[in-house]
Design a protein around this motif. Structure first.
Motif, short mmCIF file in Angstrom:
data_model
loop_
_atom_site.label_atom_id
_atom_site.label_comp_id
_atom_site.label_asym_id
_atom_site.label_seq_id
_atom_site.Cartn_x
_atom_site.Cartn_y
_atom_site.Cartn_z
N GLY A 197 0.84 -1.19 0.00
CA GLY A 197 0.00 0.00 0.00
C GLY A 197 0.88 1.24 0.00
N VAL A 198 0.46 2.28 -0.72
CA VAL A 198 1.30 3.47 -0.90
C VAL A 198 0.52 4.72 -0.48
CG1 VAL A 198 2.71 4.80 -2.50
CG2 VAL A 198 2.39 2.34 -2.88
N SER A 199 1.15 5.56 0.32
CA SER A 199 0.62 6.90 0.61
C SER A 199 1.71 7.92 0.31
CB SER A 199 0.16 7.01 2.07
OG SER A 199 1.24 6.82 2.96
N LEU A 200 1.31 9.17 0.07
CA LEU A 200 2.24 10.21 -0.40
C LEU A 200 2.27 11.41 0.55
CD1 LEU A 200 1.19 10.24 -4.17
CD2 LEU A 200 3.06 8.95 -3.14
N TYR A 201 3.49 11.90 0.78
CA TYR A 201 3.67 13.18 1.47
C TYR A 201 4.07 14.23 0.43
CZ TYR A 201 5.84 16.91 4.16
OH TYR A 201 6.17 18.14 4.68
N PRO A 202 3.43 15.38 0.39
CA PRO A 202 2.41 15.89 1.31
C PRO A 202 0.98 15.70 0.84
CG PRO A 202 3.24 17.68 -0.03
CD PRO A 202 3.95 16.44 -0.51
N GLU A 203 0.78 15.01 -0.29
CA GLU A 203 -0.55 14.93 -0.89
C GLU A 203 -1.58 14.31 0.04
OE1 GLU A 203 -2.71 12.62 -4.64
OE2 GLU A 203 -0.57 13.09 -4.73
N HIS A 204 -1.22 13.22 0.72
CA HIS A 204 -2.19 12.51 1.56
C HIS A 204 -2.13 12.90 3.02
CE1 HIS A 204 -2.02 9.22 -1.74
NE2 HIS A 204 -3.00 10.07 -1.97
N GLY A 205 -1.07 13.53 3.45
CA GLY A 205 -0.95 13.90 4.86
C GLY A 205 0.42 14.47 5.14
N LEU A 206 0.53 15.13 6.31
CA LEU A 206 1.78 15.80 6.68
C LEU A 206 2.51 15.08 7.80
CD1 LEU A 206 0.56 19.52 6.65
CD2 LEU A 206 1.59 18.19 4.78
N GLU A 207 1.83 14.20 8.53
CA GLU A 207 2.43 13.51 9.66
C GLU A 207 2.65 12.04 9.34
OE1 GLU A 207 3.55 15.21 12.11
OE2 GLU A 207 2.64 17.07 11.34
N ILE A 208 3.73 11.48 9.85
CA ILE A 208 4.11 10.11 9.55
C ILE A 208 3.06 9.11 10.03
CG2 ILE A 208 5.52 10.07 11.65
CD1 ILE A 208 6.12 8.01 8.45
N GLU A 209 2.46 9.33 11.20
CA GLU A 209 1.47 8.39 11.71
C GLU A 209 0.24 8.36 10.80
OE1 GLU A 209 1.81 6.24 13.83
OE2 GLU A 209 3.28 6.82 15.32
N THR A 221 -6.74 -7.60 -0.27
CA THR A 221 -8.08 -8.15 -0.29
C THR A 221 -8.73 -8.10 -1.66
OG1 THR A 221 -8.33 -7.38 2.00
CG2 THR A 221 -10.33 -8.05 0.85
N PHE A 222 -8.51 -6.99 -2.38
CA PHE A 222 -9.29 -6.76 -3.60
C PHE A 222 -8.47 -6.64 -4.88
CE2 PHE A 222 -11.64 -4.74 -0.05
CZ PHE A 222 -12.74 -5.59 -0.04
N SER A 223 -7.20 -6.30 -4.80
CA SER A 223 -6.43 -5.99 -6.00
C SER A 223 -5.62 -7.19 -6.47
CB SER A 223 -5.48 -4.81 -5.73
OG SER A 223 -4.62 -4.60 -6.82
N SER A 224 -5.80 -7.56 -7.72
CA SER A 224 -5.02 -8.67 -8.28
C SER A 224 -3.56 -8.25 -8.48
CB SER A 224 -5.62 -9.12 -9.61
OG SER A 224 -5.65 -8.04 -10.54
N ALA A 225 -3.32 -6.93 -8.63
CA ALA A 225 -1.95 -6.44 -8.84
C ALA A 225 -1.15 -6.41 -7.55
CB ALA A 225 -1.98 -5.04 -9.45
N LYS A 226 -1.82 -6.47 -6.40
CA LYS A 226 -1.16 -6.48 -5.09
C LYS A 226 -0.44 -5.18 -4.76
CE LYS A 226 -2.23 -10.63 -3.66
NZ LYS A 226 -3.04 -10.83 -2.44
N VAL A 227 -0.70 -4.12 -5.55
CA VAL A 227 -0.17 -2.79 -5.24
C VAL A 227 -1.34 -1.82 -5.32
CG1 VAL A 227 1.35 -0.92 -5.94
CG2 VAL A 227 2.12 -3.28 -6.14
N CYS A 228 -1.48 -0.98 -4.32
CA CYS A 228 -2.63 -0.07 -4.30
C CYS A 228 -2.21 1.28 -3.72
CB CYS A 228 -3.76 -0.67 -3.47
SG CYS A 228 -5.33 0.20 -3.64
N LEU A 229 -2.59 2.36 -4.39
CA LEU A 229 -2.35 3.72 -3.91
C LEU A 229 -3.55 4.16 -3.08
CD1 LEU A 229 -0.45 6.24 -4.10
CD2 LEU A 229 -1.86 6.98 -6.03
N PHE A 230 -3.28 4.79 -1.96
CA PHE A 230 -4.36 5.20 -1.05
C PHE A 230 -5.31 6.17 -1.72
CE2 PHE A 230 -5.85 8.56 1.79
CZ PHE A 230 -6.64 7.82 2.66
N ASP A 231 -6.62 6.00 -1.43
CA ASP A 231 -7.59 7.02 -1.77
C ASP A 231 -8.58 7.15 -0.62
OD1 ASP A 231 -9.88 5.29 -2.05
OD2 ASP A 231 -9.12 4.70 -4.01
N ARG A 232 -9.34 8.24 -0.62
CA ARG A 232 -10.21 8.56 0.51
C ARG A 232 -11.33 7.54 0.68
NH1 ARG A 232 -7.50 11.96 3.78
NH2 ARG A 232 -6.23 13.31 2.46
#
Length: 584
Positions: free
Chosen positions: A280-292, A307-318
């Motif tokens: 799973g991938v999240s981005l700074y600063p696009e998705h948040g400013l704090e590491i937690e 659970t759902f992706s056959s590619a086994k890589v997923c970028l975070f969305d809201r």
């Protein structure tokens, strides 16, 4: 007053002694001081008021790796001139003049090229007029202490097994690196969860498991530079932080390439072990400013990928996060759902095609949530799992289905069988006896019930599960595979399973119901006839589908064309009033 007393005497005391005694004391004290300097472990240097060395002891020569002749007469700063700037010594001199003493670390290179660290203490000695007459320097080797401190610091901030950073270091490092980002640079935080590590650890032992972790960690470390990081934050969980100006497509492609490297087998002794991972991938600063925050978002995306992706890589969305937040909420409320009787069962009839009779019902679990309305299992089973209530939920389903069946028997309303769908619920061999006992306590026979389990659930489970299925069948229950055609299915293993039938997934009876769907269904029907097991087609909605299934020998059907799921009361009305309509 003996000489030892005189050594520490005050000026007032000394005036009370004779001149001869003072001279004798001075000579004796000087001799004693020189002997102490000769044998002490600390290095001692005596300097004049301007810092030129006038005398050193053997320990100072040993620590500085210089001879006394090379030191005496030289300024003390010449010893470490290659490591310390003049400004450093000016600061020391100002501190000495102001406070009369200074202490701190100094370094020099040994003859072997090793960097030695010493602790130097300087004290000003003033004459009776208050003028500086000498500077006393005491030198102690703290190289081993520094090495121990460095080692302790490393252990406090790194994972001992893999050599990667730990969570503590990740948190502090992230704050520093984000402050150093250049314009348009971003940080990509990858949450990496190994997919098949636990079975390897359980089957081959922790020693083999540790070797696998070290090999995979080395592959991860090879993918970062000095401005990036790999941290191990759990047993089989890693976090990798990339820095740069990568766009989303390039970032996902790079993560997929990383996934390929983790999929490659690890050779441990005679074993060739393949693990794999979900990312799973999240981005700074696009998705948040704090590491937690970013860790939580990347974890959410990883769960989505697993659970759902056959590619086994997923970028975070809201949307993912909203779904996960609701799951956490439902997990907190699920215990009350059981206690407050918010759970209920609906029943959907199955029609036997050869006789046009209703021979069985499927019990379907529902949650009447006070705010969200009626929820279906795909919404709340993950929450029940998070709450640790899957076993209790299975007990409730068995008890409620048996209670309702007993009521129908007493009313003469229903004499067929009831299917209990345990897809997604925990089931192992030791639970089979407990669940069967729940049926008997309600005064009903297990032979009146059918157990349904997802096909991919059975295909990947242990001998313990197969033993549980044998226990159910021995008690008279039939066992059906659910979702055949949608989940994973091994035809070779199908022959060995203790089952009585399969249920064709509704995805094969889609709106278009094309030739490919029909070919798959015909194959499954032919296979089932060969194995001598029953077939139930789910999701039948059109007369065309019904005719096709009759023509090719399907045993039973279930779907909206026949009847939608209904409560127990609705089913009683349906059984009285709607049966003739179904038969025709």
């Amino acid at each position: 007053m003996d000489h030892s007393d005189l050594l520490w005497a005050t000026p007032t005391d000394l005036h009370q002694t004779s001149t001869d005694s003072l001279r004798e004391l001075a000579v004796s004290s000087l001799t004693l001081a020189r002997q102490i300097m000769q044998y002490t472990r600390e290095g001692i240097a005596v300097m004049d008021a301007r810092g030129r060395v006038v005398g050193v002891n053997p320990a100072f020569c040993r620590l500085s790796e210089l001879d006394a002749g090379d030191i005496e007469g030289c300024h003390i700063t010449n010893i470490n001139h290659d490591l310390h700037e003049r400004r450093y010594y000016r600061q020391i001199w100002r501190r000495l003049q102001r406070q009369g003493h200074w202490q701190g670390e100094v370094q020099h290179h040994t003859r072997q090229g090793r960097l030695a660290t010493h602790w130097l203490m300087l004290h000003l000695h003033r004459d009776h007029r208050g003028r500086v007459s000498h500077i006393i320097g005491i030198l102690d080797d703290i190289s081993r202490l520094k090495q121990s401190e460095d080692r302790l610091s490393y252990l406090a901030h790194h994972d001992v097994l893999t050599g990667t950073a730990n969570r503590t270091f990740l948190l502090s490092w992230f704050g520093k690196v984000k402050a150093a980002l250049e314009e348009e640079e971003q940080l990509a935080l990858l949450f990496i969860d190994l997919d098949r590590f636990k079975p390897i650890n359980d089957s081959f032992g922790h020693g083999v498991g540790d070797q696998v972790l070290k090999a995979l960690a080395a592959r991860l470390l090879a993918q970062v530079d000095d401005n990036e990081l790999v941290a191990r934050i759990g047993g089989d969980e890693f976090v990798m932080v990339w820095r740069g100006r990568l766009g989303t497509p390039q970032l996902i492609r790079k993560a997929e390439q990383l996934l390929e490297q983790l999929e490659a087998p690890v050779l441990v002794g005679e074993y060739e072990l393949s693990v794999g991972a979900s990312i799973g991938v999240s981005l700074y600063p696009e998705h948040g400013l704090e590491i937690e925050t970013l860790l939580r978002y990347a974890d959410t995306a990883m769960y989505e990928a697993k659970t759902f992706s056959s590619a086994k890589v997923c970028l975070f969305d809201r949307a993912q996060f909203t779904r996960l937040e609701q799951q956490h909420r439902l997990a907190g409320e699920f215990r009350q759902a059981i206690e407050r009787q918010q759970l209920f069962l609906e029943y959907q009839p199955k029609l036997e095609l050869c006789s046009n009779r209703l021979l069985s019902l499927e019990a379907l679990l529902r949650w009447r949530h006070p705010e969200l309305g009626v929820l279906y299992p795909d919404r709340f089973l993950p929450a029940a799992k998070d709450a640790g209530l899957l076993c209790r939920l299975a007990d409730w389903v068995f008890t409620e289905a048996a209670r309702q069946y007993r009521c129908w028997q007493q009313q003469g309303c229903w004499q067929g069988r009831v299917s209990i769908n345990l897809s997604g619920l925990e089931l192992e061999q030791h639970r089979a006896g407990q669940l069967l006992e729940l049926l008997r306590r309600q005064g009903v026979s297990p032979s009146h019930f059918i157990l349904e389990l997802r096909s991919d659930f059975i295909m990947r489970r242990s001998e313990s599960l197969l033993g549980a299925l044998e226990t159910f069948r021995a008690a008279g229950m039939a066992v059906y595979l659910d979702n055949v055609g949608e989940g994973r299915l091994s035809f070779s293993k199908l022959r060995q399973l203790p089952i009585d039938g399969i249920k064709i997934d509704r995805s094969l009876l889609s709106d278009h119901f094309d030739s490919l769907d029909q070919s798959v269904i015909r194959s499954l029907l032919l296979l089932s006839q060969t194995l001598g097991i029953e077939v139930v087609a789910c999701g039948v909605e059109t007369a065309e589908q019904m005719q096709f299934l009759r023509q090719h020998g399907c045993s039973s059907v279930q779907g909206q064309l026949l009847a939608a799921p209904m409560t127990a009361g609705q089913l009683e009305l349906f059984y009285r009033d709607g049966l003739d309509r179904i038969r025709h």
